[in-house]
Design an enzyme around this catalytic site. Structure first.
Site, PDB file in Angstrom:
ATOM      1  CD  GLU A   1       5.880  -9.596 -14.264  1.00 52.63           C
ATOM      2  OE1 GLU A   1       5.394  -9.379 -13.142  1.00 52.63           O
ATOM      3  OE2 GLU A   1       7.096  -9.560 -14.485  1.00 52.63           O
TER       4      GLU A   1
ATOM      5  CG  ASN B   1       1.205   0.345   4.097  1.00 52.54           C
ATOM      6  OD1 ASN B   1       0.039   0.445   3.729  1.00 52.54           O
ATOM      7  ND2 ASN B   1       2.212   0.951   3.481  1.00 52.54           N
ATOM      8  N   GLY B   2       0.324  -3.394   6.432  1.00 50.42           N
ATOM      9  CA  GLY B   2       0.746  -4.585   7.168  1.00 50.42           C
ATOM     10  C   GLY B   2      -0.468  -5.409   7.575  1.00 50.42           C
TER      11      GLY B   2
ATOM     12  CD  GLU C   1      12.761 -11.651 -15.550  1.00 47.38           C
ATOM     13  OE1 GLU C   1      12.357 -12.407 -14.647  1.00 47.38           O
ATOM     14  OE2 GLU C   1      12.362 -10.475 -15.664  1.00 47.38           O
TER      15      GLU C   1
ATOM     16  CE  LYS D   1       8.892  -2.435  -8.964  1.00 46.34           C
ATOM     17  NZ  LYS D   1       9.378  -3.202 -10.133  1.00 46.34           N
TER      18      LYS D   1
ATOM     19  NE  ARG E   1       4.169   1.718  -1.931  1.00 44.39           N
ATOM     20  CZ  ARG E   1       5.338   1.838  -1.317  1.00 44.39           C
ATOM     21  NH1 ARG E   1       6.299   2.500  -1.902  1.00 44.39           N
ATOM     22  NH2 ARG E   1       5.555   1.290  -0.150  1.00 44.39           N
TER      23      ARG E   1
ATOM     24  CD1 TRP F   1      -3.112  -4.764  -4.376  1.00 41.77           C
ATOM     25  CD2 TRP F   1      -1.882  -6.064  -3.051  1.00 41.77           C
ATOM     26  NE1 TRP F   1      -2.774  -5.881  -5.087  1.00 41.77           N
ATOM     27  CE2 TRP F   1      -2.010  -6.692  -4.312  1.00 41.77           C
ATOM     28  CE3 TRP F   1      -1.136  -6.698  -2.087  1.00 41.77           C
ATOM     29  CZ2 TRP F   1      -1.440  -7.919  -4.608  1.00 41.77           C
ATOM     30  CZ3 TRP F   1      -0.566  -7.918  -2.367  1.00 41.77           C
ATOM     31  CH2 TRP F   1      -0.721  -8.522  -3.612  1.00 41.77           C
TER      32      TRP F   1
ATOM     33  CE  LYS G   1       9.847  -8.406 -16.113  1.00 38.16           C
ATOM     34  NZ  LYS G   1      10.016  -9.388 -15.160  1.00 38.16           N
TER      35      LYS G   1
ATOM     36  CG  HIS H   1      13.065 -35.461 -20.163  1.00 43.49           C
ATOM     37  ND1 HIS H   1      13.432 -36.793 -20.296  1.00 43.49           N
ATOM     38  CD2 HIS H   1      14.193 -34.748 -20.361  1.00 43.49           C
ATOM     39  CE1 HIS H   1      14.730 -36.871 -20.527  1.00 43.49           C
ATOM     40  NE2 HIS H   1      15.223 -35.649 -20.576  1.00 43.49           N
TER      41      HIS H   1
ATOM     42  CB  CYS I   1      -0.858  -0.010   1.257  1.00 48.37           C
ATOM     43  SG  CYS I   1      -1.665  -1.583   1.519  1.00 48.37           S
TER      44      CYS I   1
HETATM   45  C1  AGP Z   1       8.935  -9.175 -11.406  1.00 46.14           C
HETATM   46  O1  AGP Z   1       8.644  -8.714 -12.725  1.00 46.14           O
HETATM   47  C2  AGP Z   1       7.690  -9.428 -10.622  1.00 46.14           C
HETATM   48  N1  AGP Z   1       6.950  -8.209 -10.498  1.00 46.14           N
HETATM   49  C3  AGP Z   1       7.918 -10.131  -9.304  1.00 46.14           C
HETATM   50  O2  AGP Z   1       8.240 -11.466  -9.607  1.00 46.14           O
HETATM   51  C4  AGP Z   1       9.045  -9.589  -8.417  1.00 46.14           C
HETATM   52  O3  AGP Z   1      10.297  -9.848  -9.010  1.00 46.14           O
HETATM   53  C5  AGP Z   1       9.009 -10.319  -7.062  1.00 46.14           C
HETATM   54  O4  AGP Z   1       7.770 -10.015  -6.445  1.00 46.14           O
HETATM   55  C6  AGP Z   1      10.161  -9.926  -6.141  1.00 46.14           C
HETATM   56  O5  AGP Z   1      10.119  -8.561  -5.872  1.00 46.14           O
HETATM   57  P1  AGP Z   1      11.426  -7.866  -5.203  1.00 46.14           P
HETATM   58  O6  AGP Z   1      12.539  -7.955  -6.192  1.00 46.14           O
HETATM   59  O7  AGP Z   1      10.996  -6.457  -4.922  1.00 46.14           O
HETATM   60  O8  AGP Z   1      11.736  -8.629  -3.950  1.00 46.14           O
END
Ligand code: AGP
Length: 588
Positions: free
Chosen positions: A473, A98-99, A466, A583, A28, A72, A470, A489, A2
Site C-alpha cells: 500500500e 461529507n457523505g 499485515e 486514511k 485523510r 475525495w 504495508k 498448494h 473528506c
Molecule cells: C491500513 O494500513 C490501511 N490503510 C487500511 O487497510 C485500513 O486498515 C482499513 O481501511 C481500516 O481502517 P480503520 O481501522 O480506520 O477502520
C-alpha cells in the site's frame, strides 16, 4: 474521508485559518480542496484540484466567517467545478459536505422544475439548492433542517449563510466536531485540527444540528427540532502529538511511538481488559470484525483467544460480515476493530448486527467517531492521532489490547501485562541500531523487486498478511502474505530466482514447519529473508527479533513496517499519502 474546517469570530484572516485547518486534515486523503469566505456583498470561493501543498489564500478577501473542505471524489470526477464549497443560485449560501446523498437525482429533478441552475456533477450541489429553495419561505436554520430531513444516506454538512454570519451544521454518519473558543467558534471533521485553537469540543451525534456563530452555539435535534445542551469535552492530546516533530513523515514517527503506546496500554488497561473479557465470556458467540489492517488484527485475535484462553472467537472481514451474520442473536457479541471508527464497510456490518440485537463492543482509536458512538461498550485503543494512511501504531495497539484480553479471559491479566511488556522491549530493539540500519540496507537491496512473498503460520500468519499489506500500500510493490502451509498448494509456482521471500519464524510450535516453507522457496531460487529469534543457514538475510512469547508477532510486524517504509523512501514515494488511498474509507 473528506476534511472539513470552519471559523467564525473576530479574526479577519478567516481564509488562512481555514486553509491551515485543512492542512491538518490532509492525512485523510483528498484530490481537491476549496475555501469560501463571506465578504460584504457575496461569498467568495477558491477551489483547486490536487494537494494544498504551498497554495495560499492571500488573494481572498479578509473575512471573519469562512470554511473549507478537502474532497475525495465520490459523485462526480476530480475537477475544480466539483470541488467544495458549492453555492446556491444567489451566491449567498454555500455548503460543504461529507457523505453520499443517495436520493440526489430525485431532488435535483424537482429543483430543476423550479429553475435552479447546476454547474457540477455532484450530489452536494443539490443540497445547497434545496436549502435555497426552503430559505425562500422559512428561517435559514429551519431551511437546513428541512433539507436535511429530505435527504437520504449518511451525510454531514455545513451551510454558510452570508446574511447572518452563522453556520448551520448537521451530522448523520460522517463525523463533525464543534470547537468552543473565546468569542470565536470552530467546526471540523476531526478534533485534532482544533487543537491549535481550543480543547473544548462537542462531538455531534447523528441527527444533531448546531447553529454556530461568534456569539455562541445552539444545538437542536435535526429530526424533531428539540433544543439540546452541548456535551462539552476537553481534549487531552498535545499539539506535538499531531505534528511530525523531527520525523520526515508521520508514518516513521508513528512507528517509533509504538513501544510507548504498548507500554501505556499494558499499564492502563488491566481493568478494561477484565471487564471486556467478562462481556465476551457471557456472550453466546463472539465475532471480531474489521477491514484491511484491522481485519488482520481480528485474525490475530482469533489465534490469541484460542492459544491463551482456549476460547473460540471467530473473525470476519467488515465488508463480508454483512453477508454471513444471519445466525446472530441477542446473545451474540460483535467486537468491532477500527482505527478511525468511520469505515463504512465496518459500520454497515455493525448496524446490521445491531438489527439482530447483537451487542457491540468497539476497539477504536478515535474518540467520538461513529463506531465509538454506536457501540454498547467502547475500549479506546489509545494510540493517539494516527495520520499516516498506512496504519501502524493503531494496529500494534490492537494487538496489545487483544493479548491482554486473551489473558484476562483466562484469568491471568498480570501475565498478559508481562507478555506485552516483553513485546515493548523487543520492539525497542527493532527500532534501535543496528537493526534499523540493517533493515534500511535490506530495503535498498530488494527495492527493484516486482513481487515479494511473506509466509507465516499460526499467529505469524496474520502478521504475514499485515506486512504484505504495508509493503504493497505504500511502496507499490506487489506483496502477498501467505499461510506457509499453502505454498505447495499453488503459490510456490510464483517463486523465481531472486524473488524476495520473507519468512516469519517465531520461537514456537510453528518454527520447524515454517522453516520447511522457507526451504521450499529457497530450493526454487527464492531470496530468503528470515525474521526470527535466531539465524539459520537457509537465510540469505537475517533480521533478529527477541522473543516475546505470543506477542512476538508485534516486533515482527514492526520490522515489516520499517521495511515497507524504507522501500517506499528508496523508491521515491510518499509513505504518508499513498496514491488512490484515504486514511479512512467512509464509502462502500
Ligand atoms: C491500513 O494500513 C490501511 N490503510 C487500511 O487497510 C485500513 O486498515 C482499513 O481501511 C481500516 O481502517 P480503520 O481501522 O480506520 O477502520
Amino acid at each position: 474521508m473528506c476534511g472539513i474546517f470552519g471559523y467564525v469570530g473576530p479574526r479577519t484572516d478567516g481564509a488562512t485559518i481555514v486553509l491551515a485547518g485543512l492542512k491538518q486534515l490532509e492525512y485523510r486523503g483528498y484530490d481537491s480542496w476549496g475555501v469560501a469566505v463571506a465578504s460584504p456583498d457575496k461569498i467568495v470561493v477558491k477551489k483547486k484540484t490536487g494537494k494544498i501543498g504551498e497554495a495560499n489564500v492571500k488573494d481572498m478577501p479578509h473575512s471573519s466567517f469562512a470554511f473549507g473542505h478537502t474532497r475525495w471524489a465520490t459523485h462526480g470526477g476530480v475537477s475544480e467545478v466539483n470541488a467544495h464549497p458549492h453555492l446556491d443560485c444567489t451566491g449567498t449560501i454555500a455548503i460543504i459536505h461529507n457523505g453520499i446523498l443517495e436520493n440526489y437525482e430525485v431532488l435535483k429533478q424537482k429543483l430543476l422544475t423550479k429553475n435552479h441552475r447546476f454547474v457540477s456533477q455532484t450530489d452536494t450541489e443539490v443540497a445547497v439548492h434545496l436549502i435555497e429553495e426552503y430559505a425562500k419561505r422559512m428561517l435559514f436554520s429551519k431551511a437546513v433542517q428541512q433539507a436535511f430531513n429530505d435527504m437520504e444516506g449518511l451525510n454531514a454538512f455545513i451551510a454558510m449563510n452570508r446574511n447572518n454570519n452563522q453556520f448551520v451544521a448537521v451530522r448523520s454518519g460522517s463525523p463533525l466536531v464543534v470547537g468552543f473558543g473565546n468569542g470565536e467558534n470552530f467546526l471540523a471533521s476531526d478534533a485534532a485540527a482544533l487543537l491549535p485553537y481550543t480543547r473544548q469540543v462537542h462531538f455531534l451525534e447523528d441527527d444533531e444540528m448546531a447553529l454556530v456563530s461568534a456569539a455562541g452555539v445552539m444545538m437542536f435535534n435535526a429530526r424533531t427540532g428539540v433544543r439540546i445542551k452541548p456535551q462539552k469535552q476537553t481534549l487531552t492530546w498535545s499539539v506535538a502529538e499531531v505534528e511530525k516533530g523531527s520525523y520526515p513523515f508521520f508514518m516513521l514517527k508513528e512507528i517509533h511511538e509504538q513501544p510507548g503506546v504498548m507500554a501505556d496500554i499494558a499499564a492502563d488497561n488491566a481493568e478494561h481488559a477484565v471487564k471486556l473479557a467478562g462481556i465476551i465470556r457471557q456472550s453466546h458467540g463472539a465475532y471480531m470484525v474489521g477491514c484491511g489492517t484491522a481485519a488482520y488484527a481480528c485474525l490475530a485475535g482469533s489465534y490469541l483467544f484460542s492459544k491463551i484462553a482456549r476460547r473460540h472467537v471467530n473473525w470476519a472481514i467488515g465488508s463480508e460480515f454483512g453477508y454471513q451474520l444471519d445466525f446472530l442473536t441477542d446473545k451474540s457479541l460483535i467486537l468491532a476493530l477500527s482505527q478511525s471508527g468511520e469505515t463504512m464497510d465496518l459500520l454497515d456490518s455493525v448496524r446490521k448486527s445491531k438489527e439482530k440485537k447483537a451487542k457491540i463492543a468497539a476497539l477504536v482509536n478515535v474518540l467520538g467517531s461513529s463506531l465509538w458512538r454506536i457501540a454498547d461498550y467502547t475500549l479506546v485503543i489509545g494510540a493517539g492521532p494516527e495520520k499516516g494512511v498506512a496504519s501502524t501504531k493503531a494496529f500494534i495497539g490492537k494487538l496489545a489490547h487483544l493479548t491482554l484480553l486473551a489473558y484476562a479471559l483466562d484469568g491471568r491479566i498480570r501475565e498478559g501485562q508481562k507478555v506485552v511488556t516483553m513485546a515493548v522491549k523487543s520492539a525497542k530493539t527493532v527500532l534501535g541500531e543496528p537493526t534499523v540500519s540493517h533493515i534500511q540496507k535490506l530495503a535498498k537491496k530488494i527495492k527493484k523487486a516486482r513481487h515479494v512473498y511473506v509466509i507465516g503460520r499460526g499467529l505469524s500468519y496474520p502478521a504475514a498478511l499485515e506486512i504484505a499489506l504495508k509493503i504493497k500500500e505504500i511502496s507499490y510493490i506487489h506483496a502477498e502474505g501467505l499461510a506457509a502451509g499453502e505454498l505447495k498448494h499453488g503459490p510456490l509456482a510464483l517463486v523465481e530466482k531472486g524473488t524476495p521471500c520473507i519468512a516469519l519464524l517465531p520461537d514456537d510450535e510453528t518454527y520447524g514447519a515454517n522453516l520447511a516453507g522457507a526451504m521450499e522457496m529457497k530450493a526454487r531460487g527464492g531470496y530468503i529473508i528470515g525474521i526470527s529469534h535466531k539465524p539459520h543457514e537457509v537465510f540469505d538475510y537475517y533480521v533478529p527479533i527477541a522473543d516475546a512469547r505470543e506477542a512476538t508477532i508485534i516486533p515482527m510486524v514492526i520490522a515489516g513496517q520499517l521495511l515497507a517504509y524504507y522501500l517506499t523512501i528508496a523508491r521515491g514515494f510518499d509513505p504518508d499519502k499513498p496514491r488512490n488511498l484515504a486514511k479512512s474509507v467512509t464509502v462502500k
